[in-house]
Each structure stands twice: as structure tokens, then as C-alpha cells.
Design a protein around this motif. Structure first.
Motif, mmCIF file in Angstrom:
data_model
loop_
_atom_site.group_PDB
_atom_site.id
_atom_site.type_symbol
_atom_site.label_atom_id
_atom_site.label_comp_id
_atom_site.label_asym_id
_atom_site.label_seq_id
_atom_site.Cartn_x
_atom_site.Cartn_y
_atom_site.Cartn_z
ATOM 1 N N MET A 99 0.805 -1.040 0.178
ATOM 2 C CA MET A 99 0.009 0.023 -0.148
ATOM 3 C C MET A 99 1.173 1.239 -0.047
ATOM 4 N N ARG A 100 0.575 2.111 -0.759
ATOM 5 C CA ARG A 100 1.373 3.595 -0.691
ATOM 6 C C ARG A 100 0.385 4.295 0.459
ATOM 7 N N ILE A 101 1.318 4.693 1.518
ATOM 8 C CA ILE A 101 0.776 5.280 2.773
ATOM 9 C C ILE A 101 1.396 6.716 2.802
ATOM 10 N N ARG A 157 -1.783 9.119 -5.086
ATOM 11 C CA ARG A 157 -2.290 7.800 -5.337
ATOM 12 C C ARG A 157 -2.283 7.050 -4.309
ATOM 13 N N LEU A 158 -3.008 7.481 -2.941
ATOM 14 C CA LEU A 158 -2.754 6.921 -1.734
ATOM 15 C C LEU A 158 -3.758 5.821 -1.528
ATOM 16 N N ASP A 159 -3.235 4.754 -0.835
ATOM 17 C CA ASP A 159 -4.134 3.667 -0.458
ATOM 18 C C ASP A 159 -4.626 4.135 0.892
ATOM 19 N N LEU A 160 -3.773 4.742 1.893
ATOM 20 C CA LEU A 160 -4.174 4.729 3.059
ATOM 21 C C LEU A 160 -3.360 6.101 3.709
ATOM 22 N N PRO A 220 -7.707 8.465 0.302
ATOM 23 C CA PRO A 220 -6.875 7.285 0.264
ATOM 24 C C PRO A 220 -7.877 6.401 -0.059
ATOM 25 N N ARG A 221 -7.577 5.302 -0.969
ATOM 26 C CA ARG A 221 -8.363 4.419 -1.435
ATOM 27 C C ARG A 221 -9.051 3.313 -0.048
#
Length: 284
Positions: free
Chosen positions: A5-7, A84-87, A105-106
């Protein structure tokens, strides 16, 4: 295997950032940006302490990781959109995050809170725990929603002692390993899209900013309440010590004891208390 994940990480200090960064990286995820809250309120001047911390943060920031110092919450939303964050993982942020940030974030936003939620919702959970004489505190990781500290819980642990003369450094030494362990598990749950456990609002209690009247000692209160009041301000630092009138003098009270000790004995409504560390002060 779970995809990395991109955090984004947002904390109130360098030490807290280091633990969150190391934990996310060890779990196989990619911290890409650090967000630091430079002021108590959006669109306000940089706090003096924040200015010092920013220098430390710049020195500690890993290679290739960006630093954001937003001026307001909506500006933060615009800036985060490009990553393009996941979290987003938050541990101490002075501003209320608007939906535009929460929805970026996703997988949403995780908040780390130093209490056993729903107890002590608000910005000062440790201070109120000390003020109320709690023997221990806890740590909660929950999903952040539009309300303060009210989102579903992913991980939680209590049993963290609050010593008689508790200090931020001593408490952090106990929180740090718990935080790393809980966050590791919470990241797995996020990747698996586990929603978390809904909090029971019936059990909620507030932990807002300390009211100004607490900065003055009232000897008509019970001795233990006064003692815990002094302990709370001692945790904040000597510059915050409450002022008390003793005879014809005013003192900044740094430490007290409920058992006989070397110092000034003062009668409270129910029992004596001993001032063991103080300095002259102007009345408030």
C-alpha cells in the motif's frame, strides 16, 4: 500475498513518525509522504515549537519521501490527491480532517488514539486520564470518520501504566512497542478490507482541551483531585504549572504528595497535601 500500500503518515512529532514509518515499511508497504501540522489551527502562524520540530523532521526524513506542511485542511486534500494513496495513518493532528481528505486514500484513514475508545474522545486523552487519577491508559487504532475519534475500531490494548510522576518520555517508552504491534495487525485488516468494530456511543466520554480554571489550584477541593491536577500539568511541562495561593504568597506548583513529605503542608477540604516542588508566581 497482500500488495504493498502507498501510505501517507501524519504525526505530531519525529519519534512518532519514526515508529509509524518503520512499522509500515516492515509490513511491506510504501510510505510516500509525511504530513506535519505546523499550527494549532488552519490558516494561522507556525507555532514556535513546530518551527523547531520541522528542522528535526527534515533531518530525519528518509530519502525519497516528501514532506507536506499544509496551511489549511483543503490544501492538504489537494496535495494528497496527487500521491495515489491507499491509506493515511494519523497519530496526532491538530485539525479536523474534512471529508475531502478522508475520502482521498483508497482505504480511508486510520487514527491512533491514546485511550481505550470510546473513553476519552478528544485531543487530550492522556491529560484527562491523569487528571481523573486513572492508574493506566491504552491505545486504540480506528478508522477515522467525520466525528472525532468515533470510527470503527481495528485494534486496541490497555494496561499501559500511568506512573505517579508520569512524563511524556516515560509514557512513550511504553506506548512505542504497543503501537508498533497494534499497527502491524491493523494494516493487515485494512488490506483485507475488514470494517472494524463499531464503537458504543453510550460508553463515550469527552477529552477536550483543558479549561482555563484548571490553571489555578483550589484548596477547597479534595486533596487527591488537587494532586492529580498538579500531576496533569507536570506532564505538560513546568511552564504550564498551576498557580496556588498559600498564605499571603502565590506559588507555581510543580509537584505534590498525598503522604507526609518535606515541603509545605496545605489543608484541602478533606485531607492535607504537601507541596514538594514550587516557585514564586504572580497571581492569576
Amino acid at each position: 500475498m497482500t500488495s504493498p500500500m502507498r501510505i501517507a503518515i501524519a504525526t505530531f512529532g519525529v519519534d512518532e513518525f519514526a515508529v509509524l514509518h518503520a512499522t509500515c515499511a516492515a509490513a511491506g508497504h510504501i510510505p510516500v509522504v509525511y504530513v506535519y501540522c505546523r499550527s494549532m489551527k488552519p490558516n494561522s502562524d507556525v507555532d514556535a515549537q513546530a518551527a523547531v520540530s520541522i528542522g528535526r523532521i527534515a533531518e530525519a526524513l528518509p530519502l525519497g519521501m516528501d514532506l507536506l506542511l499544509p496551511g489549511n485542511a483543503m490544501g492538504l486534500a489537494d496535495a494528497l490527491a496527487g500521491y495515489r494513496l491507499d491509506l493515511l495513518v494519523v497519530y496526532g493532528f491538530n485539525w479536523k480532517l474534512p471529508p475531502a481528505v478522508l475520502d482521498t486514500p483508497r482505504f480511508g484513514v486510520l487514527n491512533i488514539h491514546t485511550s481505550l475508545l470510546p473513553k476519552y474522545r478528544g485531543p487530550a486523552p492522556v491529560l484527562w486520564a491523569i487528571c481523573n487519577g486513572d492508574p493506566e491508559t491504552g491505545l486504540t487504532i480506528h478508522r477515522m470518520d467525520a466525528r472525532f475519534d468515533a470510527g470503527p475500531i481495528l485494534a486496541q490494548r490497555g494496561g499501559i501504566p500511568l506512573d505517579e510522576d508520569v512524563t511524556p518520555r516515560a509514557l512513550w517508552s511504553r506506548l512505542r512497542p504497543v503501537l508498533a504491534d497494534l499497527l502491524t495487525g491493523a494494516l493487515v485488516q485494512v488490506a483485507q478490507e475488514i470494517p472494524g468494530t463499531t464503537q458504543d456511543d453510550v460508553d463515550a466520554s469527552p477529552a477536550g482541551f483543558i479549561e482555563p480554571e484548571f490553571s489555578v489550584v483550589d484548596w477547597s477541593r479534595p486533596a487527591r483531585e488537587v494532586h492529580n491536577q498538579v500531576r496533569m500539568f507536570a506532564f505538560m511541562g513546568r511552564d504550564h504549572a498551576p498557580v496556588a495561593r498559600v498564605g499571603d504568597s502565590h506559588l507555581r506548583v510543580f509537584r505534590t504528595r498525598l503522604e507526609p513529605a518535606e515541603g509545605l503542608r496545605v489543608e484541602c477540604v478533606d485531607a492535607p497535601i504537601w507541596i514538594v516542588d514550587s516557585a514564586p508566581a504572580m497571581p492569576r
